[in-house]
Design a protein around this motif. Structure first.
Motif, PDB file in Angstrom:
ATOM      1  N   ASP A  27       0.304  68.489  42.681  1.00 61.18           N
ATOM      2  CA  ASP A  27       0.815  67.195  42.211  1.00 61.18           C
ATOM      3  C   ASP A  27       0.974  67.353  40.696  1.00 61.18           C
ATOM      4  N   SER A  28       2.156  67.794  40.265  1.00 64.50           N
ATOM      5  CA  SER A  28       2.320  68.118  38.838  1.00 64.50           C
ATOM      6  C   SER A  28       2.244  66.868  37.967  1.00 64.50           C
ATOM      7  N   GLY A  29       2.588  65.698  38.539  1.00 68.10           N
ATOM      8  CA  GLY A  29       2.455  64.453  37.774  1.00 68.10           C
ATOM      9  C   GLY A  29       0.999  64.216  37.387  1.00 68.10           C
ATOM     10  N   TYR A  81       0.131  66.107  34.243  1.00 66.63           N
ATOM     11  CA  TYR A  81       0.565  65.414  33.025  1.00 66.63           C
ATOM     12  C   TYR A  81      -0.323  64.195  32.758  1.00 66.63           C
ATOM     13  N   ARG A  82      -0.720  63.508  33.824  1.00 66.60           N
ATOM     14  CA  ARG A  82      -1.607  62.348  33.645  1.00 66.60           C
ATOM     15  C   ARG A  82      -2.993  62.778  33.146  1.00 66.60           C
ATOM     16  N   LEU A  83      -3.497  63.916  33.667  1.00 66.47           N
ATOM     17  CA  LEU A  83      -4.804  64.406  33.222  1.00 66.47           C
ATOM     18  C   LEU A  83      -4.764  64.768  31.739  1.00 66.47           C
ATOM     19  N   ALA A 118       1.412  59.643  29.661  1.00 68.86           N
ATOM     20  CA  ALA A 118       1.869  60.853  30.370  1.00 68.86           C
ATOM     21  C   ALA A 118       3.352  61.065  30.134  1.00 68.86           C
ATOM     22  N   SER A 119       4.108  59.975  30.157  1.00 71.18           N
ATOM     23  CA  SER A 119       5.543  60.128  29.970  1.00 71.18           C
ATOM     24  C   SER A 119       5.844  60.585  28.538  1.00 71.18           C
ATOM     25  N   LYS A 120       4.986  60.187  27.586  1.00 71.50           N
ATOM     26  CA  LYS A 120       5.173  60.650  26.203  1.00 71.50           C
ATOM     27  C   LYS A 120       4.888  62.146  26.073  1.00 71.50           C
ATOM     28  N   VAL A 121       3.736  62.587  26.571  1.00 74.60           N
ATOM     29  CA  VAL A 121       3.394  64.003  26.398  1.00 74.60           C
ATOM     30  C   VAL A 121       4.352  64.895  27.209  1.00 74.60           C
ATOM     31  N   ALA A 122       4.868  64.339  28.326  1.00 65.87           N
ATOM     32  CA  ALA A 122       5.777  65.126  29.185  1.00 65.87           C
ATOM     33  C   ALA A 122       7.131  65.351  28.522  1.00 65.87           C
ATOM     34  N   SER A 123       7.411  64.627  27.440  1.00 67.89           N
ATOM     35  CA  SER A 123       8.710  64.796  26.792  1.00 67.89           C
ATOM     36  C   SER A 123       8.665  65.889  25.713  1.00 67.89           C
ATOM     37  N   VAL A 141       4.394  71.291  25.088  1.00 63.61           N
ATOM     38  CA  VAL A 141       3.400  70.834  26.067  1.00 63.61           C
ATOM     39  C   VAL A 141       3.814  71.289  27.471  1.00 63.61           C
ATOM     40  N   ARG A 142       5.094  71.120  27.784  1.00 64.25           N
ATOM     41  CA  ARG A 142       5.581  71.540  29.112  1.00 64.25           C
ATOM     42  C   ARG A 142       5.387  73.045  29.271  1.00 64.25           C
ATOM     43  N   ASP A 143       5.692  73.796  28.178  1.00 60.61           N
ATOM     44  CA  ASP A 143       5.528  75.254  28.241  1.00 60.61           C
ATOM     45  C   ASP A 143       4.062  75.626  28.473  1.00 60.61           C
ATOM     46  N   GLY A 170       7.029  67.061  42.036  1.00 62.09           N
ATOM     47  CA  GLY A 170       7.228  66.735  40.621  1.00 62.09           C
ATOM     48  C   GLY A 170       8.617  66.282  40.276  1.00 62.09           C
ATOM     49  N   ARG A 171       9.038  66.658  39.057  1.00 65.79           N
ATOM     50  CA  ARG A 171      10.368  66.302  38.564  1.00 65.79           C
ATOM     51  C   ARG A 171      11.222  67.550  38.341  1.00 65.79           C
ATOM     52  N   ASP A 172      10.535  68.670  38.009  1.00 64.05           N
ATOM     53  CA  ASP A 172      11.265  69.900  37.652  1.00 64.05           C
ATOM     54  C   ASP A 172      10.729  71.103  38.414  1.00 64.05           C
ATOM     55  N   MET A 173      10.179  70.864  39.590  1.00 63.90           N
ATOM     56  CA  MET A 173       9.588  71.968  40.376  1.00 63.90           C
ATOM     57  C   MET A 173      10.677  72.967  40.806  1.00 63.90           C
ATOM     58  N   THR A 231      17.990  61.257  31.533  1.00 61.56           N
ATOM     59  CA  THR A 231      18.802  61.631  30.371  1.00 61.56           C
ATOM     60  C   THR A 231      18.005  62.387  29.306  1.00 61.56           C
ATOM     61  N   ARG A 232      16.686  62.595  29.542  1.00 57.47           N
ATOM     62  CA  ARG A 232      15.912  63.284  28.502  1.00 57.47           C
ATOM     63  C   ARG A 232      16.390  64.731  28.388  1.00 57.47           C
ATOM     64  N   LEU A 233      16.229  65.289  27.161  1.00 61.84           N
ATOM     65  CA  LEU A 233      16.774  66.619  26.910  1.00 61.84           C
ATOM     66  C   LEU A 233      15.991  67.708  27.624  1.00 61.84           C
TER      67      LEU A 233
HETATM   68  O1   DC Z   1       4.773  61.411  39.130  1.00 60.31           O
HETATM   69  P1   DC Z   1       3.888  60.758  38.099  1.00 60.31           P
HETATM   70  O2   DC Z   1       4.250  59.308  37.857  1.00 60.31           O
HETATM   71  O3   DC Z   1       2.418  60.945  38.381  1.00 60.31           O
HETATM   72  O4   DC Z   1       4.184  61.544  36.727  1.00 60.31           O
HETATM   73  C1   DC Z   1       3.535  61.217  35.535  1.00 60.31           C
HETATM   74  C2   DC Z   1       4.441  61.499  34.348  1.00 60.31           C
HETATM   75  O5   DC Z   1       4.688  62.895  34.199  1.00 60.31           O
HETATM   76  C3   DC Z   1       5.827  60.845  34.451  1.00 60.31           C
HETATM   77  O6   DC Z   1       6.165  60.329  33.171  1.00 60.31           O
HETATM   78  C4   DC Z   1       6.763  61.976  34.788  1.00 60.31           C
HETATM   79  C5   DC Z   1       6.077  63.183  34.195  1.00 60.31           C
HETATM   80  N1   DC Z   1       6.290  64.388  34.979  1.00 60.31           N
HETATM   81  C6   DC Z   1       7.134  65.347  34.475  1.00 60.31           C
HETATM   82  O7   DC Z   1       7.721  65.155  33.406  1.00 60.31           O
HETATM   83  N2   DC Z   1       7.317  66.514  35.147  1.00 60.31           N
HETATM   84  C7   DC Z   1       6.690  66.725  36.324  1.00 60.31           C
HETATM   85  N3   DC Z   1       6.882  67.871  36.967  1.00 60.31           N
HETATM   86  C8   DC Z   1       5.842  65.737  36.865  1.00 60.31           C
HETATM   87  C9   DC Z   1       5.656  64.578  36.163  1.00 60.31           C
END
Ligand code: DC
Length: 224
Positions: A31-33, A36-38, A96-101, A105-107, A126-129, A183-185
């Motif tokens: 659960d990759s979300g 990011y939440r952790l 989480a949405s802030k740090v995920a941008s 951090v993603r790297d 996730g979003r980018d699996m 639309t995020r980069l």
């Molecule tokens: O799916 P979620 O709501 O638990 O995700 C939490 C935040 O992490 C949400 O802002 C989207 C982001 N996220 C991401 O950018 N990439 C992922 N693979 C998973 C979640």
């Protein structure tokens, strides 16, 4: 390679579908979300600024976390404490949405996510699996649903928990978040070119699961 990626917006039914698939196949679940939440929760606890990339990277690389299956889902532990409920708050979601941008951090979380791929197999949620973390996955799904339907699901979920909520506000939040995510980069929410897109607006969870299992049979020759 026994790997299924399921990407999509929240409210698409992703989480539930992934849990059912992991159980049916007996595979691991990422659960990759939650990751990011952790990280966001840890940043809030340690008063790390949500735009301090270097400190957040340091935190991400040293997060002491564990995911433990509990029958209906997965409990998330940080430094030995079950923080599952604390991760679901609006405050943590926002952080989480802030740090995920942030790209660094993603790297920093990339190797950690890749390490979840272990035998007998993995379902990655996730979003980018399918686009970034596991581009080599043989089965990729992009699960979506209309904003109205996702708002309705969230409304019912919150109502069942006893919250007094307004569906128009939920819909507007979902529409705002969709626009930001798509639309995020960095790692925008989009289907991989080789993903099967499933619209769950008028499908039951079981119907979605069946569609994914059809792909598993087709691509991996596994029947459950
Ligand atoms: O799916 P979620 O709501 O638990 O995700 C939490 C935040 O992490 C949400 O802002 C989207 C982001 N996220 C991401 O950018 N990439 C992922 N693979 C998973 C979640």
């Amino acid at each position: 390679m026994n790997l299924i990626t399921i990407d999509g917006p929240s409210g698409s039914g992703k989480g539930t579908v992934c849990h059912i698939l992991a159980k049916k196949l007996g595979w691991h679940l990422l659960d990759s979300g939650a990751l990011y939440r952790l990280l966001a929760y840890s940043a809030l606890q340690t008063e790390t600024a949500l735009d301090n990339e270097a400190a957040l990277v340091e935190l991400a690389l040293n997060l002491n976390i564990e995911f433990v299956s509990n029958g209906t889902g997965v409990d998330s532990f940080l430094d030995g404490e079950n923080v599952g409920d604390k991760l679901r708050t609006e405050n943590v979601a926002h952080a989480a949405s802030k740090v995920a941008s942030l790209v660094p951090v993603r790297d920093a979380l990339l190797a950690r996510q890749k390490a979840f791929y272990q035998m007998p197999g993995l379902i990655a949620d996730g979003r980018d699996m399918g686009t970034v973390v596991f581009p080599e996955a043989p089965v990729k799904i992009f699960l979506d649903a209309s904003a109205n339907e996702r708002a309705k699901r969230r409304f019912e979920q919150l109502q069942n928990k006893g919250f007094n909520v307004n569906i128009a506000e939920i819909l507007s939040d979902i529409e705002d978040r969709d626009l930001r995510d798509r639309t995020r980069l960095v790692a925008p929410l989009k289907a991989a070119s080789d993903a099967l897109e499933i619209d769950s607006t008028s499908l039951s969870i079981d119907e979605v699961v069946m569609k994914v299992l059809d792909q598993v049979k087709l691509k991996l020759n596994i029947v459950v």
